[in-house]
Design a protein around this motif. Sequence first.
Motif, short mmCIF file in Angstrom:
data_model
loop_
_atom_site.label_atom_id
_atom_site.label_comp_id
_atom_site.label_asym_id
_atom_site.label_seq_id
_atom_site.Cartn_x
_atom_site.Cartn_y
_atom_site.Cartn_z
N ASP A 51 14.16 -15.49 -0.14
CA ASP A 51 14.84 -16.42 0.78
C ASP A 51 15.07 -15.76 2.14
N GLN A 52 15.34 -14.46 2.15
CA GLN A 52 15.62 -13.75 3.41
C GLN A 52 14.37 -13.11 4.02
N ASN A 53 13.22 -13.31 3.36
CA ASN A 53 11.97 -12.72 3.85
C ASN A 53 12.06 -11.20 3.93
N ILE A 54 12.59 -10.61 2.89
CA ILE A 54 12.73 -9.15 2.82
C ILE A 54 11.70 -8.60 1.84
N PRO A 55 10.83 -7.71 2.29
CA PRO A 55 9.85 -7.13 1.37
C PRO A 55 10.55 -6.26 0.33
N ILE A 56 10.17 -6.42 -0.92
CA ILE A 56 10.88 -5.67 -1.94
C ILE A 56 9.93 -5.24 -3.05
N ASP A 57 9.79 -3.95 -3.20
CA ASP A 57 9.09 -3.38 -4.34
C ASP A 57 10.17 -2.75 -5.21
N PHE A 58 10.63 -3.52 -6.18
CA PHE A 58 11.79 -3.13 -6.96
C PHE A 58 11.56 -1.81 -7.68
N ARG A 59 10.33 -1.57 -8.15
CA ARG A 59 10.06 -0.33 -8.88
C ARG A 59 10.30 0.88 -7.97
N ASN A 60 9.83 0.80 -6.74
CA ASN A 60 10.07 1.89 -5.79
C ASN A 60 11.55 2.11 -5.55
N LEU A 61 12.26 1.02 -5.39
CA LEU A 61 13.67 1.11 -5.03
C LEU A 61 14.52 1.73 -6.13
N ILE A 62 14.22 1.41 -7.38
CA ILE A 62 15.05 1.97 -8.44
C ILE A 62 14.69 3.43 -8.73
N VAL A 63 13.42 3.80 -8.45
CA VAL A 63 13.02 5.19 -8.66
C VAL A 63 13.58 6.08 -7.56
N GLU A 64 13.60 5.55 -6.35
CA GLU A 64 14.06 6.35 -5.21
C GLU A 64 15.56 6.60 -5.31
N ASN B 11 5.13 -2.24 0.74
CA ASN B 11 6.38 -2.62 0.08
C ASN B 11 6.19 -3.76 -0.90
N CYS B 12 4.96 -4.23 -1.05
CA CYS B 12 4.70 -5.40 -1.88
C CYS B 12 4.62 -5.00 -3.35
N ILE B 13 5.25 -5.78 -4.21
CA ILE B 13 5.24 -5.47 -5.64
C ILE B 13 3.88 -5.73 -6.26
N LEU B 14 3.00 -6.45 -5.54
CA LEU B 14 1.65 -6.74 -6.05
C LEU B 14 0.61 -5.75 -5.54
N ARG B 15 1.03 -4.76 -4.75
CA ARG B 15 0.07 -3.81 -4.22
C ARG B 15 -0.55 -2.99 -5.35
N PRO B 16 -1.76 -2.46 -5.18
CA PRO B 16 -2.67 -2.77 -4.07
C PRO B 16 -3.53 -3.98 -4.43
N CYS B 17 -3.50 -4.99 -3.61
CA CYS B 17 -4.29 -6.20 -3.89
C CYS B 17 -5.70 -6.03 -3.33
N ASP B 18 -6.60 -6.91 -3.75
CA ASP B 18 -7.99 -6.81 -3.32
C ASP B 18 -8.15 -7.03 -1.81
N LEU B 19 -7.26 -7.80 -1.21
CA LEU B 19 -7.35 -8.04 0.23
C LEU B 19 -7.19 -6.74 1.01
N GLU C 120 -10.69 -8.74 6.15
CA GLU C 120 -10.90 -10.02 6.85
C GLU C 120 -9.57 -10.70 7.17
N ALA C 121 -8.70 -10.75 6.19
CA ALA C 121 -7.37 -11.34 6.41
C ALA C 121 -6.46 -10.89 5.28
N ASP C 122 -5.14 -10.89 5.56
CA ASP C 122 -4.19 -10.52 4.51
C ASP C 122 -3.67 -11.78 3.81
N CYS C 123 -2.70 -11.61 2.94
CA CYS C 123 -2.19 -12.74 2.17
C CYS C 123 -1.42 -13.74 3.02
N HIS C 124 -1.08 -13.35 4.24
CA HIS C 124 -0.44 -14.30 5.18
C HIS C 124 -1.48 -14.97 6.07
N THR C 125 -2.75 -14.75 5.76
CA THR C 125 -3.91 -15.25 6.53
C THR C 125 -3.96 -14.66 7.95
N THR C 126 -3.31 -13.52 8.14
CA THR C 126 -3.35 -12.84 9.43
C THR C 126 -4.60 -11.97 9.51
#
Length: 443
Positions: A276-289, A404-412, A419-425
């Motif tokens: 909702d707040q558009n905050i990137p969150i990789d929860f696994r990284n955050l709890i390990v750190e 910071n994406c929990i789905l990293r590393p994606c094929d894009l 060519e473009a990222d998941c935001h079509t940028t």
Amino acid sequence: MEPAKLQFAQIDESVASKRHPLKLFVEPTTRCNLRCEMCVKQTSENSIIDGDLSMDTFRELIPAFPYLKALILTGIGEPLLHPDLEKFIALAKKHLPQNSWVGFQTNGHLLNRQRAESIISAGVDRICFSVDATSSDLYRKLRVGGNVAKIEDTFNTINSVRSTMNRQDLEVGIEFVLMRSNMHELPDVLVWAAKNGAKFAIVSHMLAYRDILESEVVYSPSTDVSWMFYQNWESIAIQKDLDIKKYFQIRWKPKKNREEKKIVRLVEQMVSDACDQNIPIDFRNLIVEGQNESQKASELFEVARQVAKEYGLHLELPAFRPRKDRICNFVEDGSAFVSWNGYVHPCYFLWHRYVCYQNKSRKYVMPKSFGDLSRHNILQLWNSPDFKSFRSEVISYAYPFCSNCILRPCDLIRSENFEADCHTTSVPCGDCPWCLGLLRCLQ
């Protein structure tokens, strides 16, 4: 109890439409006399070949010189290996505005008295020496083929020539590449630099060009806002007597007890709030750190600030965490980058082809070029539709935080041909460590 909502700054997109560059980064050569451990040239997965900038190519930059605030003669190689470096400086100084400056970064090993006199006579305004340790053994390990005693001799030479030639306006400084193996030396290096006549110091994190070097990376993969957000939710969990660090141990258990169900629900709430707040969150990284690494860096930087203040040293420090409010200083400052073969690029990140490693993910980086100076001069290339569109898209800052994406590393992102990222940028800037405030340079 709900965590506080976070606010983000708005960026003025008009900076992308400047009609001429304000800064030029020009690569005199890709040759080097050292084999530095952290350098992109020390990996086999790059496309960097040895070459020198020609005077004819350099002359194609003259139309931009009257508008420049700075000309930085630095690239992958050692600028002092180019025999015409003085000619580049002198020619630029004839056309640059009075309040602009010309500078370069160097390992300093080739700057004897004769060369110092010729460089200073040509009109150079700033020289930045790479110094990552004062310990001889550590320096030799990091900058293979180098010797810190030689850098001290070079400082003495520069100070002597500067005095003899009455060029006290010449600014001399250092850049320190921060790694786990040398971070403890940062305060001592700043003292050493100040005592040797340095007026500024730039501290930068290292970008790992080999997987083995990822263990040397000091910065956190989680953004500043992500960490604050997680801290808020961890406080809520503690108040409810829940340990959200157990989440990955219990998430897939077929039968959960009452406490475990509460942990899962709380984490799901947290992830939903992050979206909702558009905050990137990789929860696994955050709890390990843990807080320890952050505390170490914070204490180190505070000591560095105190040393710089005591010795009158202008100090630039990187962020410890990627910043959520990204700033591409290269585009915002009106920069263009020129490689030794005359191709024009937008930034350091997209200057050459290489592989780097961030947050345990392998990333291919391809150079982004808008043409070469053998066909068009710098102003024509700067004002080309492709370059203007690229700058506009960069400072929209609409790309994701890939590391910071929990789905990293994606094929894009993992693909060699972006060519473009998941935001079509279409700009490959989601992981740019300069934009995230982690890497710094003479600019």
